[in-house]
Design a protein around this motif. Structure first.
Motif, PDB file in Angstrom:
ATOM      1  N   MET A   1      -6.550  78.830  40.691  1.00 21.69           N
ATOM      2  CA  MET A   1      -5.835  78.430  39.488  1.00 21.69           C
ATOM      3  C   MET A   1      -4.759  77.388  39.773  1.00 21.69           C
ATOM      4  O   MET A   1      -4.325  76.674  38.884  1.00 21.69           O
ATOM      5  N   LYS A   2      -4.313  77.304  41.045  1.00 18.54           N
ATOM      6  CA  LYS A   2      -3.320  76.299  41.401  1.00 18.54           C
ATOM      7  C   LYS A   2      -3.790  75.539  42.644  1.00 18.54           C
ATOM      8  O   LYS A   2      -3.433  75.876  43.771  1.00 18.54           O
TER       9      LYS A   2
ATOM     10  N   LYS B   1     -18.068  75.572  32.621  1.00 19.91           N
ATOM     11  CA  LYS B   1     -18.194  76.784  31.811  1.00 19.91           C
ATOM     12  C   LYS B   1     -17.126  77.805  32.216  1.00 19.91           C
ATOM     13  O   LYS B   1     -16.488  78.437  31.358  1.00 19.91           O
ATOM     14  N   ALA B   2     -16.904  77.958  33.528  1.00 21.55           N
ATOM     15  CA  ALA B   2     -15.881  78.880  34.019  1.00 21.55           C
ATOM     16  C   ALA B   2     -14.495  78.456  33.545  1.00 21.55           C
ATOM     17  O   ALA B   2     -13.690  79.282  33.101  1.00 21.55           O
ATOM     18  N   ALA B   3     -14.208  77.163  33.635  1.00 14.14           N
ATOM     19  CA  ALA B   3     -12.892  76.657  33.230  1.00 14.14           C
ATOM     20  C   ALA B   3     -12.639  76.885  31.744  1.00 14.14           C
ATOM     21  O   ALA B   3     -11.514  77.176  31.328  1.00 14.14           O
TER      22      ALA B   3
ATOM     23  N   PRO C   1      -5.422  71.236  36.115  1.00 13.03           N
ATOM     24  CA  PRO C   1      -6.599  71.300  36.987  1.00 13.03           C
ATOM     25  C   PRO C   1      -6.727  72.637  37.705  1.00 13.03           C
ATOM     26  O   PRO C   1      -5.731  73.270  38.066  1.00 13.03           O
ATOM     27  N   ILE C   2      -7.959  73.064  37.906  1.00 12.57           N
ATOM     28  CA  ILE C   2      -8.270  74.162  38.806  1.00 12.57           C
ATOM     29  C   ILE C   2      -9.265  73.641  39.832  1.00 12.57           C
ATOM     30  O   ILE C   2      -9.865  72.584  39.648  1.00 12.57           O
TER      31      ILE C   2
ATOM     32  N   GLU D   1     -21.261  73.640  51.522  1.00  6.10           N
ATOM     33  CA  GLU D   1     -20.098  74.018  50.721  1.00  6.10           C
ATOM     34  C   GLU D   1     -19.527  72.778  50.037  1.00  6.10           C
ATOM     35  O   GLU D   1     -19.400  71.717  50.647  1.00  6.10           O
ATOM     36  N   ILE D   2     -19.216  72.933  48.769  1.00  2.41           N
ATOM     37  CA  ILE D   2     -18.553  71.869  48.014  1.00  2.41           C
ATOM     38  C   ILE D   2     -17.346  72.457  47.299  1.00  2.41           C
ATOM     39  O   ILE D   2     -17.258  73.670  47.089  1.00  2.41           O
ATOM     40  N   THR D   3     -16.412  71.610  46.938  1.00  4.04           N
ATOM     41  CA  THR D   3     -15.300  72.043  46.101  1.00  4.04           C
ATOM     42  C   THR D   3     -15.240  71.108  44.901  1.00  4.04           C
ATOM     43  O   THR D   3     -15.408  69.894  45.030  1.00  4.04           O
ATOM     44  N   ILE D   4     -15.031  71.700  43.722  1.00  2.27           N
ATOM     45  CA  ILE D   4     -15.057  70.956  42.472  1.00  2.27           C
ATOM     46  C   ILE D   4     -13.734  71.149  41.745  1.00  2.27           C
ATOM     47  O   ILE D   4     -13.331  72.284  41.480  1.00  2.27           O
ATOM     48  N   THR D   5     -13.056  70.048  41.454  1.00  2.00           N
ATOM     49  CA  THR D   5     -11.837  70.093  40.656  1.00  2.00           C
ATOM     50  C   THR D   5     -12.216  69.919  39.192  1.00  2.00           C
ATOM     51  O   THR D   5     -12.920  68.970  38.838  1.00  2.00           O
ATOM     52  N   VAL D   6     -11.770  70.857  38.362  1.00  2.00           N
ATOM     53  CA  VAL D   6     -12.063  70.809  36.936  1.00  2.00           C
ATOM     54  C   VAL D   6     -10.778  70.480  36.189  1.00  2.00           C
ATOM     55  O   VAL D   6      -9.753  71.147  36.375  1.00  2.00           O
TER      56      VAL D   6
END
Length: 375
Positions: free
Chosen positions: A306-307, A276-278, A286-287, A203-208
């Motif tokens: 979203m927050k 692409k999603a952002a 940021p999301i 699992e990873i988390t990505i801040t866009v």
């Protein structure tokens, strides 16, 4: 800087929509709001507060409630920039002030209302070719007649969730039926839930970050489209789910991917999918997108926030409170102040206001970066 900043927190639960209510975080993000306010204030950036002499450990001394009265109070105290560190929705009180000469840090409220619905968001992402896990919607009325061909284990989730709250992995049909009955009877997450394919990989988390002008490693950089901070990997899961950060600090179960991992094709593909999603969501702040790898190593986007939380180590009693986004920001050399100042650079102003009851697909905005003393 010429403008004064006020930080808003969530004072009351968000409205019920289609029988579903997003659970409210205890304190309404006043903790992260106070972290933000203290960090900015300590570095000489003008922040107004509800009390004249805020106490460093009292969160509510630093933030204003996101109510009509709270916003009016902040304006009387000189606020010109409002940091929307709260749960937004169509009809949020801040919309009543869109005709004022204010600048905003955060998302467009009606878009958060739309995309906080994970079922709606997943359908949008899937329609645009973005990898998401297989999902099934379950309502209280059809909880006995859902798809019988599920492959267990599966993940049960609220439609409008908050982090990992209310999320659990179930291993068979009996366990699923019991979990559904428990969640529906509690009424905590409304009358609809969804179940999702369980992914067993990393699992990873990505801040866009949104498009705009940024200051990175001593240079100004312009991004025409959303872009990703370095991914953060999650570990030490409980029952297959990353623990809620209100229980386990993220610094205890999360870390930046190393350079070799970041440069792998799978991670680069995941970042591209998140960007692409952002772009589809027209983000203004940021999301955070959580992803997991499937059996073949490809990452699926399974949760879009979203927050994202913006806690930080700005106060003596909260030195272990790096958020996932701050951990990611450290990967490009930013500290907490750098992240906050670059978020402030993306503040926006409504310039072509329609009534709050009308749908605005992409409001015209103006960004004024000249009044902030950033490098």
């Amino acid at each position: 800087m010429n403008y004064v900043i006020a930080i808003l927190y969530q004072a009351t639960p968000s409205p019920i929509k289609n029988g579903i209510q997003k659970p409210m975080k205890p304190g309404g993000y006043s903790d992260s709001g106070a972290d933000i306010a203290c960090e900015l204030h300590s570095k000489g950036i003008k922040v107004c507060t509800p009390v004249d002499r805020p106490h460093i450990e009292n969160d509510l001394d630093w933030v204003f409630p996101d109510t009509d009265d709270g916003i009016e109070n902040a304006i009387r105290k000189g606020a010109k920039i409002f940091w929307l560190n709260t749960v937004l929705y169509k009809g949020h009180p801040i919309e009543k002030f869109f005709d004022r000469d204010l600048e905003l840090v955060g998302q467009i409220p009606h878009q958060v209302d739309t995309y906080d619905d994970k079922w709606t968001t997943n359908k949008l992402l899937k329609a645009h070719g973005i990898l998401i896990p297989k999902t099934t919607l379950i309502t209280e009325d059809n909880s006995k007649g859902y798809d019988q061909d599920l492959t267990f284990p599966v993940v049960v989730k609220p439609i409008r969730g908050r982090g990992s709250q209310g999320v659990s992995v179930v291993r068979d049909k009996n366990e699923l039926d019991a979990k559904l009955a428990d969640l529906f009877s509690s009424r905590q997450y409304g009358s609809s839930l969804y179940i999702e394919q369980f992914l067993s990989g990393q699992e990873i988390t990505i801040t866009v970050m949104p498009p705009g002008d940024y200051y990175i490693n001593g240079e100004n950089k312009h991004f025409e489209a959303p872009w990703c901070l370095p991914p953060v990997k999650r570990f030490n899961h409980k029952g297959g789910i990353a623990p809620y950060n209100g229980v386990v600090a993220v610094v205890e179960n999360s870390a930046l991917l190393d350079e070799k991992e970041r440069n792998s094709k799978e991670i680069k593909d995941a970042c591209h999918q998140c960007e692409k999603a952002a772009k589809l969501l027209n983000i203004k702040a940021p999301i955070r997108i959580d992803c997991r790898a499937g059996e073949k190593g490809h990452y699926f986007l399974f949760d879009l926030n979203m927050k994202p939380n913006m806690t930080g180590p700005s106060r003596p009693h909260r030195k272990n409170q790096d958020s996932l986004s701050l951990l990611a920001a450290r990967g490009i050399g930013w500290n907490y102040l750098d992240l906050l100042k670059n978020m402030l650079r993306q503040r926006w102003k409504v310039s072509n206001l329609l009534t709050v009851n009308e749908t605005v697909s992409t409001p015209d905005t103006q960004v004024n970066k000249n009044n902030l003393d950033l490098p």
